[in-house]
Design a protein around this motif. Structure first.
Motif, mmCIF file in Angstrom:
data_model
loop_
_atom_site.group_PDB
_atom_site.id
_atom_site.type_symbol
_atom_site.label_atom_id
_atom_site.label_comp_id
_atom_site.label_asym_id
_atom_site.label_seq_id
_atom_site.Cartn_x
_atom_site.Cartn_y
_atom_site.Cartn_z
ATOM 1 N N PHE A 197 19.008 52.914 -15.008
ATOM 2 C CA PHE A 197 18.915 52.629 -13.770
ATOM 3 C C PHE A 197 17.701 53.126 -12.941
ATOM 4 O O PHE A 197 16.616 53.068 -12.446
ATOM 5 C CB PHE A 197 19.337 53.528 -12.751
ATOM 6 N N ILE A 215 26.679 56.914 -12.916
ATOM 7 C CA ILE A 215 24.770 55.886 -12.540
ATOM 8 C C ILE A 215 24.715 56.457 -14.393
ATOM 9 O O ILE A 215 24.252 56.204 -15.389
ATOM 10 C CB ILE A 215 23.460 56.402 -12.218
ATOM 11 N N SER A 270 28.856 58.127 -7.957
ATOM 12 C CA SER A 270 28.058 58.332 -8.368
ATOM 13 C C SER A 270 27.053 57.898 -9.615
ATOM 14 O O SER A 270 26.997 57.831 -10.743
ATOM 15 C CB SER A 270 26.273 58.449 -6.950
ATOM 16 N N VAL A 304 22.600 45.415 -7.197
ATOM 17 C CA VAL A 304 22.539 47.127 -8.460
ATOM 18 C C VAL A 304 23.803 47.444 -7.427
ATOM 19 O O VAL A 304 25.186 47.371 -8.460
ATOM 20 C CB VAL A 304 21.421 47.944 -7.765
ATOM 21 N N TYR A 305 24.384 47.802 -6.711
ATOM 22 C CA TYR A 305 25.240 48.382 -6.034
ATOM 23 C C TYR A 305 26.605 48.099 -5.974
ATOM 24 O O TYR A 305 27.956 48.002 -6.679
ATOM 25 C CB TYR A 305 25.301 49.159 -4.737
ATOM 26 N N VAL A 363 18.001 60.753 -9.869
ATOM 27 C CA VAL A 363 18.440 58.639 -10.254
ATOM 28 C C VAL A 363 19.922 59.111 -9.905
ATOM 29 O O VAL A 363 20.490 58.095 -9.745
ATOM 30 C CB VAL A 363 17.906 58.687 -11.774
ATOM 31 N N ILE A 416 23.208 46.116 -15.876
ATOM 32 C CA ILE A 416 22.115 46.569 -15.218
ATOM 33 C C ILE A 416 20.976 45.504 -16.408
ATOM 34 O O ILE A 416 20.594 45.803 -16.875
ATOM 35 C CB ILE A 416 22.047 47.620 -15.374
ATOM 36 N N HIS A 438 25.085 54.509 -17.922
ATOM 37 C CA HIS A 438 24.098 53.624 -17.654
ATOM 38 C C HIS A 438 22.600 54.354 -17.466
ATOM 39 O O HIS A 438 21.262 53.376 -16.008
ATOM 40 C CB HIS A 438 23.669 51.773 -17.155
ATOM 41 N N TRP A 439 22.476 55.504 -17.044
ATOM 42 C CA TRP A 439 21.333 56.199 -16.613
ATOM 43 C C TRP A 439 19.687 56.127 -17.263
ATOM 44 O O TRP A 439 19.285 55.405 -15.815
ATOM 45 C CB TRP A 439 21.004 57.578 -16.955
ATOM 46 N N PHE A 456 18.904 46.297 -4.321
ATOM 47 C CA PHE A 456 19.336 48.020 -4.264
ATOM 48 C C PHE A 456 21.000 47.141 -3.988
ATOM 49 O O PHE A 456 22.155 47.484 -4.265
ATOM 50 C CB PHE A 456 18.797 49.086 -3.483
ATOM 51 N N VAL A 471 27.748 47.607 -9.539
ATOM 52 C CA VAL A 471 28.816 48.880 -10.002
ATOM 53 C C VAL A 471 29.744 48.554 -9.117
ATOM 54 O O VAL A 471 31.226 48.624 -10.013
ATOM 55 C CB VAL A 471 27.431 49.929 -9.687
ATOM 56 N N PHE A 480 14.815 50.924 -13.706
ATOM 57 C CA PHE A 480 15.367 49.938 -12.199
ATOM 58 C C PHE A 480 14.184 50.667 -10.931
ATOM 59 O O PHE A 480 13.262 49.954 -10.517
ATOM 60 C CB PHE A 480 16.091 50.007 -11.593
#
Length: 248
Positions: free
Chosen positions: A201, A194, A190, A237-238, A167, A34, A197-198, A234, A241, A204
């Motif tokens: 995010f 996430i 999810s 990002v999705y 998040v 990310i 790499h919390w 968004f 991942v 972000f």
């Protein structure tokens, strides 16, 4: 004894990688990166020719939400647009109102998210995508309710757990419509992806919030560019991942 809180491995590893980006298996394993600058840079480039689609979808979303809110208010006696009526409404009326609105808001929100995702994946989409996922009404609503309950509980538990979950659950709704996961499977997928790499995010979302505020300050004019940018960011990002849609 099986772990009921673990998303089924069979469904998490069956997806094919989409467009050289992520997949369910790689996402859950944290095998992705990310980069906030790269995400917003790509999203900005992709706004060209797509701002109209995103904005028409936003308008359709708002109109549908206002109509549903009005009808729900007439049924329950609770109104989101009348503070005095809110003060006089019973607890039962308030809860019923929230349930009725959530029935529509969940698939509409999923549709808005999928527009950004499809733009990021170079897939054909249109503003009417916002209405395209009512076939997933039940799992979307259930996931939204579970998410709200868990985040609320987390907020009461020293705030930080609620922030973590808010998040961690941000990719739940598109996982339901794009990957055909059940509510709990989508929530856990999810969260697991996430969590790897919390902080990226979280960063972000902070940048997205700052861009929104900056766009809103000059008489809301900046939102003409900012809202499409955020929707597509968004989606990027999705895609990075979880990649493309599940094969049938």
């Amino acid at each position: 004894m099986s772990d009921i809180y673990k998303a089924p491995e069979a469904q998490l590893t069956s997806g094919e990688e989409g467009g050289g980006y992520g997949s369910l298996e790689r996402g859950v394993a944290g095998d992705y990166s990310i980069s906030i600058g790269e995400i917003f840079g790509e999203a900005w480039r992709r706004t060209k020719g797509n701002k109209g689609t995103v904005w028409l979808a936003i308008i359709l979303y708002i109109v549908a939400f206002v109509v549903v809110s009005f009808v729900a208010g007439m049924i329950t006696g609770y109104s989101a647009f009348d503070i005095e009526q809110q003060a006089n409404a019973s607890f039962g009326s308030t809860i019923l109102y929230q349930i009725l609105v959530n029935l529509i808001a969940a698939p509409l929100t999923a549709g808005m998210m999928m527009i950004g995702i499809k733009i990021a994946r170079d897939e054909k989409t249109s503003a009417t995508e916002v209405f395209a996922h009512f076939d997933k009404l039940l799992p979307l609503v259930v996931a939204n309710i579970i998410m709200s309950i868990l985040v609320t509980i987390g907020i009461f538990l020293l705030v930080l757990p609620g922030i973590y979950l808010a998040v961690a659950y941000m990719l739940t709704l598109p996982l339901i419509v794009d990957k055909n996961l059940g509510p709990w499977q989508a929530l856990e997928t999810s969260r697991k992806a996430i969590t790897k790499h919390w902080f990226a995010f979280f960063g972000f979302l902070i940048v997205a919030l700052l861009l929104y505020v900056a766009g809103a300050l000059p008489l809301l004019i900046g939102l003409i560019w900012v809202l499409p940018l955020l929707a597509i960011a968004f989606g990027v990002v999705y895609r990075n991942v979880f990649g493309g849609p599940e094969s049938a």
